[in-house]
Scaffold this motif. Structure first.
Motif, PDB file in Angstrom:
ATOM      1  N   MET A   1       0.844  -1.187   0.000  1.00 29.29           N
ATOM      2  CA  MET A   1       0.000   0.000   0.000  1.00 29.29           C
ATOM      3  C   MET A   1       0.881   1.240   0.000  1.00 29.29           C
ATOM      4  SD  MET A   1      -2.904   0.904   2.674  1.00 29.29           S
ATOM      5  CE  MET A   1      -4.382   1.472   2.010  1.00 29.29           C
ATOM      6  N   GLU A   2       0.632   2.099  -0.943  1.00 25.99           N
ATOM      7  CA  GLU A   2       1.446   3.301  -1.067  1.00 25.99           C
ATOM      8  C   GLU A   2       0.982   4.353  -0.079  1.00 25.99           C
ATOM      9  OE1 GLU A   2       2.183   5.275  -4.786  1.00 25.99           O
ATOM     10  OE2 GLU A   2       2.337   3.288  -5.677  1.00 25.99           O
ATOM     11  N   THR A   3       1.900   4.947   0.611  1.00 28.88           N
ATOM     12  CA  THR A   3       1.566   6.039   1.541  1.00 28.88           C
ATOM     13  C   THR A   3       1.792   7.371   0.844  1.00 28.88           C
ATOM     14  OG1 THR A   3       3.788   6.051   2.411  1.00 28.88           O
ATOM     15  CG2 THR A   3       2.161   4.679   3.541  1.00 28.88           C
ATOM     16  N   GLN A   4       0.859   8.206   0.970  1.00 35.07           N
ATOM     17  CA  GLN A   4       0.923   9.517   0.312  1.00 35.07           C
ATOM     18  C   GLN A   4       1.461  10.537   1.298  1.00 35.07           C
ATOM     19  OE1 GLN A   4      -2.808  10.664  -1.229  1.00 35.07           O
ATOM     20  NE2 GLN A   4      -1.949  11.236  -3.179  1.00 35.07           N
ATOM     21  N   THR A   5       2.524  11.151   0.959  1.00 33.39           N
ATOM     22  CA  THR A   5       3.120  12.168   1.837  1.00 33.39           C
ATOM     23  C   THR A   5       2.574  13.542   1.470  1.00 33.39           C
ATOM     24  OG1 THR A   5       4.979  12.453   0.349  1.00 33.39           O
ATOM     25  CG2 THR A   5       5.216  10.848   2.116  1.00 33.39           C
ATOM     26  N   GLN A   6       2.276  14.303   2.466  1.00 31.25           N
ATOM     27  CA  GLN A   6       1.752  15.654   2.255  1.00 31.25           C
ATOM     28  C   GLN A   6       2.875  16.677   2.333  1.00 31.25           C
ATOM     29  OE1 GLN A   6      -1.298  16.325   5.096  1.00 31.25           O
ATOM     30  NE2 GLN A   6      -2.809  15.061   4.031  1.00 31.25           N
ATOM     31  N   THR A   7       2.864  17.567   1.395  1.00 26.08           N
ATOM     32  CA  THR A   7       3.875  18.634   1.388  1.00 26.08           C
ATOM     33  C   THR A   7       3.505  19.670   2.434  1.00 26.08           C
ATOM     34  OG1 THR A   7       4.173  18.317  -0.965  1.00 26.08           O
ATOM     35  CG2 THR A   7       5.037  20.361  -0.024  1.00 26.08           C
ATOM     36  N   PRO A   8       4.408  19.955   3.355  1.00 26.74           N
ATOM     37  CA  PRO A   8       4.076  20.945   4.395  1.00 26.74           C
ATOM     38  C   PRO A   8       3.829  22.312   3.779  1.00 26.74           C
ATOM     39  CG  PRO A   8       6.421  20.437   4.429  1.00 26.74           C
ATOM     40  CD  PRO A   8       5.781  19.448   3.484  1.00 26.74           C
ATOM     41  N   ALA A   9       2.878  23.010   4.356  1.00 28.42           N
ATOM     42  CA  ALA A   9       2.547  24.364   3.875  1.00 28.42           C
ATOM     43  C   ALA A   9       3.691  25.314   4.150  1.00 28.42           C
ATOM     44  CB  ALA A   9       1.279  24.861   4.558  1.00 28.42           C
ATOM     45  N   PRO A  10       3.951  26.192   3.224  1.00 32.31           N
ATOM     46  CA  PRO A  10       5.045  27.147   3.451  1.00 32.31           C
ATOM     47  C   PRO A  10       4.726  28.040   4.629  1.00 32.31           C
ATOM     48  CG  PRO A  10       3.733  27.814   1.556  1.00 32.31           C
ATOM     49  CD  PRO A  10       3.254  26.444   1.966  1.00 32.31           C
ATOM     50  N   PRO A  11       5.731  28.390   5.394  1.00 39.52           N
ATOM     51  CA  PRO A  11       5.491  29.252   6.548  1.00 39.52           C
ATOM     52  C   PRO A  11       4.977  30.629   6.112  1.00 39.52           C
ATOM     53  CG  PRO A  11       7.836  29.102   6.093  1.00 39.52           C
ATOM     54  CD  PRO A  11       7.165  28.096   5.191  1.00 39.52           C
ATOM     55  N   GLU A  12       4.091  31.173   6.933  1.00 34.54           N
ATOM     56  CA  GLU A  12       3.559  32.498   6.629  1.00 34.54           C
ATOM     57  C   GLU A  12       4.663  33.541   6.757  1.00 34.54           C
ATOM     58  OE1 GLU A  12       0.276  33.384   9.052  1.00 34.54           O
ATOM     59  OE2 GLU A  12      -0.998  31.753   8.272  1.00 34.54           O
ATOM     60  N   PRO A  13       4.660  34.517   5.861  1.00 34.43           N
ATOM     61  CA  PRO A  13       5.689  35.554   5.943  1.00 34.43           C
ATOM     62  C   PRO A  13       5.581  36.331   7.244  1.00 34.43           C
ATOM     63  CG  PRO A  13       3.956  36.197   4.401  1.00 34.43           C
ATOM     64  CD  PRO A  13       3.707  34.763   4.769  1.00 34.43           C
ATOM     65  N   ALA A  14       6.737  36.757   7.738  1.00 32.03           N
ATOM     66  CA  ALA A  14       6.760  37.502   8.997  1.00 32.03           C
ATOM     67  C   ALA A  14       6.059  38.842   8.806  1.00 32.03           C
ATOM     68  CB  ALA A  14       8.197  37.714   9.452  1.00 32.03           C
ATOM     69  N   ALA A  15       5.480  39.339   9.869  1.00 29.08           N
ATOM     70  CA  ALA A  15       4.766  40.619   9.823  1.00 29.08           C
ATOM     71  C   ALA A  15       5.069  41.388  11.091  1.00 29.08           C
ATOM     72  CB  ALA A  15       3.264  40.399   9.672  1.00 29.08           C
ATOM     73  N   ASN A  16       4.902  42.681  11.002  1.00 26.40           N
ATOM     74  CA  ASN A  16       5.090  43.532  12.170  1.00 26.40           C
ATOM     75  C   ASN A  16       3.908  43.369  13.118  1.00 26.40           C
ATOM     76  OD1 ASN A  16       7.584  44.832  11.527  1.00 26.40           O
ATOM     77  ND2 ASN A  16       6.510  46.075  10.000  1.00 26.40           N
ATOM     78  N   PRO A  17       4.082  43.677  14.395  1.00 26.52           N
ATOM     79  CA  PRO A  17       2.959  43.616  15.349  1.00 26.52           C
ATOM     80  C   PRO A  17       1.820  44.539  14.928  1.00 26.52           C
ATOM     81  CG  PRO A  17       5.061  43.792  16.502  1.00 26.52           C
ATOM     82  CD  PRO A  17       5.363  43.995  15.047  1.00 26.52           C
ATOM     83  N   ALA A  18       0.644  44.273  15.455  1.00 30.32           N
ATOM     84  CA  ALA A  18      -0.552  45.028  15.058  1.00 30.32           C
ATOM     85  C   ALA A  18      -0.446  46.512  15.402  1.00 30.32           C
ATOM     86  CB  ALA A  18      -1.779  44.423  15.725  1.00 30.32           C
ATOM     87  N   CYS A  19       0.303  46.853  16.439  1.00 29.78           N
ATOM     88  CA  CYS A  19       0.413  48.259  16.834  1.00 29.78           C
ATOM     89  C   CYS A  19       1.304  49.061  15.885  1.00 29.78           C
ATOM     90  CB  CYS A  19       0.945  48.363  18.263  1.00 29.78           C
ATOM     91  SG  CYS A  19       2.584  47.657  18.491  1.00 29.78           S
ATOM     92  N   VAL A  20       2.023  48.382  14.991  1.00 31.46           N
ATOM     93  CA  VAL A  20       2.878  49.068  14.015  1.00 31.46           C
ATOM     94  C   VAL A  20       2.019  49.414  12.804  1.00 31.46           C
ATOM     95  CG1 VAL A  20       4.940  48.950  12.589  1.00 31.46           C
ATOM     96  CG2 VAL A  20       4.898  47.802  14.820  1.00 31.46           C
ATOM     97  N   VAL A  21       1.651  50.681  12.688  1.00 32.75           N
ATOM     98  CA  VAL A  21       0.805  51.110  11.574  1.00 32.75           C
ATOM     99  C   VAL A  21       1.593  51.124  10.274  1.00 32.75           C
ATOM    100  CG1 VAL A  21      -0.656  52.978  10.692  1.00 32.75           C
ATOM    101  CG2 VAL A  21      -0.577  52.509  13.151  1.00 32.75           C
ATOM    102  N   ASN A  22       2.811  51.628  10.332  1.00 32.78           N
ATOM    103  CA  ASN A  22       3.687  51.679   9.160  1.00 32.78           C
ATOM    104  C   ASN A  22       5.134  51.581   9.600  1.00 32.78           C
ATOM    105  OD1 ASN A  22       2.269  52.102   6.510  1.00 32.78           O
ATOM    106  ND2 ASN A  22       1.327  53.784   7.655  1.00 32.78           N
ATOM    107  N   CYS A  23       5.923  50.972   8.767  1.00 36.64           N
ATOM    108  CA  CYS A  23       7.376  50.941   8.973  1.00 36.64           C
ATOM    109  C   CYS A  23       7.990  51.009   7.578  1.00 36.64           C
ATOM    110  CB  CYS A  23       7.800  49.678   9.715  1.00 36.64           C
ATOM    111  SG  CYS A  23       9.571  49.635  10.113  1.00 36.64           S
ATOM    112  N   VAL A  24       8.379  52.213   7.171  1.00 33.44           N
ATOM    113  CA  VAL A  24       8.783  52.478   5.793  1.00 33.44           C
ATOM    114  C   VAL A  24      10.191  53.051   5.777  1.00 33.44           C
ATOM    115  CG1 VAL A  24       8.208  53.696   3.657  1.00 33.44           C
ATOM    116  CG2 VAL A  24       6.387  52.920   5.182  1.00 33.44           C
ATOM    117  N   PHE A  25      10.986  52.539   4.838  1.00 33.04           N
ATOM    118  CA  PHE A  25      12.338  53.061   4.640  1.00 33.04           C
ATOM    119  C   PHE A  25      12.352  53.916   3.386  1.00 33.04           C
ATOM    120  CE2 PHE A  25      16.515  52.760   2.596  1.00 33.04           C
ATOM    121  CZ  PHE A  25      17.303  53.296   3.603  1.00 33.04           C
ATOM    122  N   TYR A  26      12.906  55.127   3.510  1.00 30.82           N
ATOM    123  CA  TYR A  26      13.043  56.038   2.385  1.00 30.82           C
ATOM    124  C   TYR A  26      14.532  56.156   2.057  1.00 30.82           C
ATOM    125  CZ  TYR A  26       8.245  57.367   3.468  1.00 30.82           C
ATOM    126  OH  TYR A  26       6.890  57.342   3.696  1.00 30.82           O
ATOM    127  N   GLY A  27      14.902  55.654   0.892  1.00 34.17           N
ATOM    128  CA  GLY A  27      16.296  55.680   0.491  1.00 34.17           C
ATOM    129  C   GLY A  27      16.492  56.226  -0.908  1.00 34.17           C
TER     130      GLY A  27
END
Length: 337
Positions: A1-27
């Motif tokens: 009997m063949e076992t089917q392996t599940q591909t793990p879901a990619p990790p969610e991208p990191a995000a700033n905390p909810a209290c951070v309204v904006n964090c923008v770099f001007y270069g």
């Protein structure tokens, strides 16, 4: 009997905390959103500055920024709490500024605070309470390259300009409300609601004056500052904000004076109206008292004149009429009637 392996879901991208309204770099290559954890790497790889906008942040975020930029403990403690007086403090190579903000919420004016950290390559704005978003200020900064070239101090200017400009429509509303009440204020009739509304307006203007006046001193200190964080080019813009602040404070004082005068005028008119009513009542009372007095004397005689004189009643009635007419003309000439 063949076992089917599940591909793990990619990790969610990191995000700033909810209290951070904006964090923008001007270069040099434009702007880009960055994570709090990547600020050091971004600042090291490119010339420019970062603008971090927070709304009622938690202690972990403030602690992270303190470690990132070397902010002073006292400034971080103040930024974590509201109810700070407007001020400007220098801590090493950074400036800490507190300004009161105002916002109309359900026909009432609510007040908040913005705490600002300014460094050579960063600006951190911390909002508490009633405070409009600084998104329009960011957009303005991004639309004006010559302003953006001034660096983090230019971001400080657009924030302070937005704070001061938010007072203008509120002051205009006070002026419009007062103009609308002018007819009722000058009315000779007493309306309890008018006096209550005038008192409420004066109290609200006093609260606004307490919030707006100290900002004028903060802006004056920035204009006179010798800190390298505020270059001469930025001072020219801040001086314009100072002029707006002075105009707002002068307008608030003028409206408060007019309100105080309006309360006095309304009270004086009501007093005069009551005096006129009392005079009219007194005049009518005198007109009624004269025939009453005469007829009471006449009626106290047991030997009644009409028993002996057939014209006694007509003569008495004529005499009473003459007395009443004379009194009426006297009161009319004196403007009591």
């Amino acid at each position: 009997m063949e076992t089917q392996t599940q591909t793990p879901a990619p990790p969610e991208p990191a995000a700033n905390p909810a209290c951070v309204v904006n964090c923008v770099f001007y270069g040099a290559h434009g702007k880009r959103d960055v994570l709090l954890d990547d600020i050091s790497e971004v600042l090291a790889s490119d010339d420019g500055f970062v603008w971090i906008g927070l709304y009622e942040p938690d202690t972990d975020v403030l602690a992270h920024l303190q470690q990132e930029f070397g902010l002073h403990d006292l400034a971080i403690e103040d930024a974590g709490k509201a109810h700070q007086r407007p001020k400007i403090e220098a801590y090493g190579d950074s400036l800490f500024i507190v300004a009161n903000t105002a916002q109309a919420i359900e026909e009432r004016i609510a007040y908040g605070e913005t705490h600002i950290f300014l460094g050579a390559r960063y600006l951190v704005t911390v909002r508490h309470g009633a405070s409009l978003s600084y998104a329009p200020a960011r957009q303005r900064l991004e639309r004006e390259p010559e302003l953006l070239a001034l660096g983090a101090s230019a971001a400080l200017y657009v924030v302070l300009d937005a704070i001061v400009d938010n007072y203008l429509p509120l002051v205009d509303d006070f002026r419009s409300t007062l103009n609308g009440l002018e007819t009722d204020i000058l009315s000779e009739q007493f309306h309890r609601g008018i006096v209550i509304r005038l008192y409420q307006l004066k109290r609200e203007l006093t609260d606004m004056r307490v919030a707006a006046t100290p900002l004028q001193d903060v802006l004056s200190q920035l204009v006179r500052s010798t800190s390298p964080l505020i270059p001469h080019g930025t001072k020219l813009y801040i001086r314009d904000v100072l002029d707006h602040s002075v105009r707002i404070n002068e307008t608030i004082d003028a409206i408060r004076d007019i309100l105080g005068t309006a309360l006095g005028v309304n009270q004086a008119l009501v007093t005069l109206t009551q005096g006129e009513i009392v005079k009219k009542l007194g005049a009518w009372a005198a007109l009624l008292a004269a025939p009453t007095l005469i007829t009471s004397w006449y009626g106290m005689n047991f030997d009644m004149p009409e028993l002996n004189e057939p014209y006694a009643y007509p003569v008495l009635i004529g005499f009473v009429a003459i007395v009443v007419i004379v009194l009426y003309r006297m009161f009319k000439r004196a403007r009591w009637l």
